[in-house]
Motif scaffolding. Structure first.
Motif, PDB file in Angstrom:
ATOM      1  N   VAL A 104       0.876  -1.201   0.198  1.00  0.00           N
ATOM      2  CA  VAL A 104       0.101  -0.042  -0.122  1.00  0.00           C
ATOM      3  C   VAL A 104       0.928   1.202  -0.051  1.00  0.00           C
ATOM      4  N   GLY A 105       0.626   2.355  -0.772  1.00  0.00           N
ATOM      5  CA  GLY A 105       1.048   3.577  -0.657  1.00  0.00           C
ATOM      6  C   GLY A 105       2.544   3.601  -0.610  1.00  0.00           C
ATOM      7  N   TYR A 106       3.374   4.543   0.168  1.00  0.00           N
ATOM      8  CA  TYR A 106       4.501   4.593   0.282  1.00  0.00           C
ATOM      9  C   TYR A 106       5.114   3.321   1.068  1.00  0.00           C
ATOM     10  N   GLY A 107       6.097   2.974   0.275  1.00  0.00           N
ATOM     11  CA  GLY A 107       6.890   1.714   0.568  1.00  0.00           C
ATOM     12  C   GLY A 107       6.157   0.479  -0.164  1.00  0.00           C
ATOM     13  N   GLY A 108       5.274   0.715  -0.937  1.00  0.00           N
ATOM     14  CA  GLY A 108       4.396  -0.492  -1.958  1.00  0.00           C
ATOM     15  C   GLY A 108       5.635  -1.086  -2.827  1.00  0.00           C
ATOM     16  N   ARG A 109       5.370  -2.343  -3.132  1.00  0.00           N
ATOM     17  CA  ARG A 109       6.368  -2.678  -3.910  1.00  0.00           C
ATOM     18  C   ARG A 109       6.005  -2.561  -5.554  1.00  0.00           C
ATOM     19  N   PRO A 110       7.061  -2.074  -6.085  1.00  0.00           N
ATOM     20  CA  PRO A 110       6.781  -1.757  -7.562  1.00  0.00           C
ATOM     21  C   PRO A 110       6.441  -2.761  -8.589  1.00  0.00           C
ATOM     22  N   ASP A 111       6.017  -2.270  -9.751  1.00  0.00           N
ATOM     23  CA  ASP A 111       5.789  -3.341 -10.932  1.00  0.00           C
ATOM     24  C   ASP A 111       7.028  -3.684 -11.356  1.00  0.00           C
ATOM     25  N   ALA A 162      -3.584   3.441 -11.326  1.00  0.00           N
ATOM     26  CA  ALA A 162      -2.226   3.491 -12.073  1.00  0.00           C
ATOM     27  C   ALA A 162      -1.624   5.018 -11.563  1.00  0.00           C
ATOM     28  N   LEU A 163      -1.830   5.296 -10.586  1.00  0.00           N
ATOM     29  CA  LEU A 163      -1.216   6.721 -10.051  1.00  0.00           C
ATOM     30  C   LEU A 163      -0.110   6.510  -9.652  1.00  0.00           C
ATOM     31  N   GLU A 164       0.989   7.421  -9.948  1.00  0.00           N
ATOM     32  CA  GLU A 164       2.174   7.377  -9.509  1.00  0.00           C
ATOM     33  C   GLU A 164       2.859   8.584  -8.559  1.00  0.00           C
ATOM     34  N   ASN A 165       3.627   8.368  -7.796  1.00  0.00           N
ATOM     35  CA  ASN A 165       4.322   9.528  -7.004  1.00  0.00           C
ATOM     36  C   ASN A 165       3.507  10.192  -6.206  1.00  0.00           C
ATOM     37  N   ILE A 166       2.239   9.667  -5.714  1.00  0.00           N
ATOM     38  CA  ILE A 166       1.566  10.392  -4.660  1.00  0.00           C
ATOM     39  C   ILE A 166       1.248   9.712  -3.644  1.00  0.00           C
ATOM     40  N   LYS A 167       1.625   9.791  -2.307  1.00  0.00           N
ATOM     41  CA  LYS A 167       1.687   9.054  -1.078  1.00  0.00           C
ATOM     42  C   LYS A 167       0.159   8.455  -0.707  1.00  0.00           C
ATOM     43  N   HIS A 168      -0.981   9.508  -0.999  1.00  0.00           N
ATOM     44  CA  HIS A 168      -2.292   9.239  -0.521  1.00  0.00           C
ATOM     45  C   HIS A 168      -3.273   9.139  -1.527  1.00  0.00           C
ATOM     46  N   PRO A 169      -3.249   7.977  -2.350  1.00  0.00           N
ATOM     47  CA  PRO A 169      -4.156   8.071  -3.386  1.00  0.00           C
ATOM     48  C   PRO A 169      -5.460   7.998  -3.057  1.00  0.00           C
ATOM     49  N   ASN A 173       8.659  10.737  -4.343  1.00  0.00           N
ATOM     50  CA  ASN A 173       9.211   9.319  -4.746  1.00  0.00           C
ATOM     51  C   ASN A 173       8.766   8.389  -3.529  1.00  0.00           C
ATOM     52  N   ILE A 174       7.845   7.452  -4.065  1.00  0.00           N
ATOM     53  CA  ILE A 174       7.336   6.479  -2.807  1.00  0.00           C
ATOM     54  C   ILE A 174       8.069   5.077  -2.873  1.00  0.00           C
ATOM     55  N   LEU A 175       8.881   5.007  -3.660  1.00  0.00           N
ATOM     56  CA  LEU A 175       9.794   3.690  -3.814  1.00  0.00           C
ATOM     57  C   LEU A 175      10.610   3.758  -2.695  1.00  0.00           C
ATOM     58  N   THR A 176      10.702   3.059  -1.724  1.00  0.00           N
ATOM     59  CA  THR A 176      11.693   2.948  -0.479  1.00  0.00           C
ATOM     60  C   THR A 176      12.850   2.072  -0.892  1.00  0.00           C
ATOM     61  N   GLU A 177      14.046   2.508  -0.447  1.00  0.00           N
ATOM     62  CA  GLU A 177      15.477   1.636  -0.621  1.00  0.00           C
ATOM     63  C   GLU A 177      14.993  -0.006  -0.465  1.00  0.00           C
ATOM     64  N   LYS A 178      14.138  -0.336   0.641  1.00  0.00           N
ATOM     65  CA  LYS A 178      13.713  -1.699   0.861  1.00  0.00           C
ATOM     66  C   LYS A 178      12.984  -2.156  -0.148  1.00  0.00           C
ATOM     67  N   ALA A 179      11.966  -1.574  -0.751  1.00  0.00           N
ATOM     68  CA  ALA A 179      11.323  -2.082  -1.862  1.00  0.00           C
ATOM     69  C   ALA A 179      12.125  -2.300  -2.892  1.00  0.00           C
ATOM     70  N   ALA A 238     -13.582   2.255   2.042  1.00  0.00           N
ATOM     71  CA  ALA A 238     -12.442   2.673   0.916  1.00  0.00           C
ATOM     72  C   ALA A 238     -11.527   1.372   0.717  1.00  0.00           C
ATOM     73  N   CYS A 239     -10.671   1.609  -0.281  1.00  0.00           N
ATOM     74  CA  CYS A 239      -9.854   0.433  -0.587  1.00  0.00           C
ATOM     75  C   CYS A 239      -8.410   1.193  -1.203  1.00  0.00           C
ATOM     76  N   THR A 240      -7.274   0.636  -0.760  1.00  0.00           N
ATOM     77  CA  THR A 240      -6.176   1.024  -1.222  1.00  0.00           C
ATOM     78  C   THR A 240      -4.846   0.339  -1.566  1.00  0.00           C
ATOM     79  N   THR A 241      -4.117   0.141  -2.647  1.00  0.00           N
ATOM     80  CA  THR A 241      -3.272  -0.754  -2.714  1.00  0.00           C
ATOM     81  C   THR A 241      -2.020  -0.128  -3.728  1.00  0.00           C
ATOM     82  N   SER A 242      -1.021  -1.071  -3.605  1.00  0.00           N
ATOM     83  CA  SER A 242       0.004  -0.876  -4.650  1.00  0.00           C
ATOM     84  C   SER A 242      -0.211  -2.009  -5.595  1.00  0.00           C
TER      85      SER A 242
END
Ligand code: SD4
Length: 327
Positions: free
Chosen positions: A87-94, A117-124, A158-164, A203-207
């Protein structure tokens, strides 16, 4: 009277009879609701992270706030949490290393908003709410959703964390494209609330699926698939392999089954049964449904063992294991 006129008259009377029967059934349903002790307010959310979503939602609900605000505030906590990697910040990428987010929201009037398919926004979820409240539309996708978000004052980050990123780089060594969802691969947050006034929102939200094809959109932002509410009946949310939920329009199905008189529990069981009946290979995937009705009754059911949910009711927040189909 000609036989045709006779027929029309008779069928008219017959349909009047049906209408009366329908009205009577509705009245009986309403009376049954009144007899039940209505549990409200109430919040219910998918997976373990639903506990923190419920905590935030409860702050809104306990002071008499609106279910819509409760579900938005609730899922925002999970969107901001880098440890939730679905979900959101820290979510795994495609599979191309890009994080793309899907979210939807629905209020007690039946109004709905969504982004995919929204990119770069923390709170879709908050962008989805703006789509609902500020546009004549329900869904905005990709670049258009991002453009709208920026116009609304959301900041690109940027919502892609180093860990992800590291995990994705590991995955790229094999690039094994298997959109199989297993138990550990879940945390999408779906949340429903019934407020003190008796209004329902969701509500429902996911990466979405980790390492999905770029542009793949799941069930979560689709009204009726990932989430659906009808303030006269109840609400439902889905989690798991979105394609199975989309093919059976799962959340709408659950709410409609409740409309036909099923309890939330029976309705989610029937929606899972529908997947079992219609979708070959269903055994390879996990699906979980949650449902509530106007009386504050809840339902939870999944295909496999391992689905859990958080229920905040009667001033207590609890993590509960769902019952499941494949025993
Ligand atoms: C999807 N339903 O994109 C989402 C994924 C999910 O827990 O729920 N994961 O298909």
């Amino acid at each position: 009277m000609s036989s045709r006129r006779n027929f029309i008259k008779k069928s008219g009377l017959a349909s009047l009879g049906l209408l009366a029967a329908g009205a009577q059934a509705n009245n009986m349903k309403a009376a049954a609701f009144k007899r039940k002790r209505i549990v409200k307010p109430l919040a219910i959310s998918t997976w373990k992270n639903g506990m923190q979503a419920n905590e935030a939602g409860w702050q809104v609900l306990k002071s008499g706030g609106r279910a819509l605000d409760a579900v938005e505030q609730g899922v925002k906590v999970v969107e901001a949490d880098p440890n939730d990697m679905s979900v959101g910040y820290g979510g795994r990428p495609d599979r191309d290393g890009i994080v793309t987010l899907d979210a939807c929201i629905m209020d007690e009037t039946g109004n709905a908003g969504s982004v995919c398919a929204l990119e770069n926004i923390k709170h879709p979820i908050s962008v989805a709410r703006r789509v609902m409240e500020k546009t004549p539309h329900v869904m905005l996708a990709g670049d258009g959703a991002l453009q709208f978000a920026k116009e609304e004052g959301f900041v690109e980050e940027n919502i892609l964390t180093e860990k992800a990123k590291k995990q994705w780089q590991e995955w790229r060594k094999t690039s094994d494209y298997k959109p199989v969802i297993n138990i550990e691969n879940h945390d999408t947050i779906g949340m429903l609330a019934l407020d003190a006034k008796g209004d329902i929102s969701g509500a429902c939200t996911t990466s979405g699926l980790a390492y999905k094809m770029h542009g793949r959109v799941g069930d979560s932002p689709i009204i009726g698939a990932g989430m659906y509410c009808d303030n006269e009946i109840g609400g439902a949310v889905a989690t798991g392999m979105g394609e199975l939920v989309m093919k059976t329009l799962g959340s709408f199905l659950v709410v409609e089954l409740m409309n036909q008189g099923l309890s939330p529990q029976k309705a989610v069981e029937e929606a899972i049964a529908r997947i079992v009946k219609k979708i070959p290979g269903y055994q390879d995937f996990q699906i979980g449904y949650l449902a509530i009705n106007k009386a504050g009754e809840v339902g939870a059911y999944s295909l496999h063992r391992g689905f859990n949910y958080a229920l905040y009711a009667n001033d207590e927040n609890r993590l509960i294991d769902s019952d499941y189909y494949l025993k």
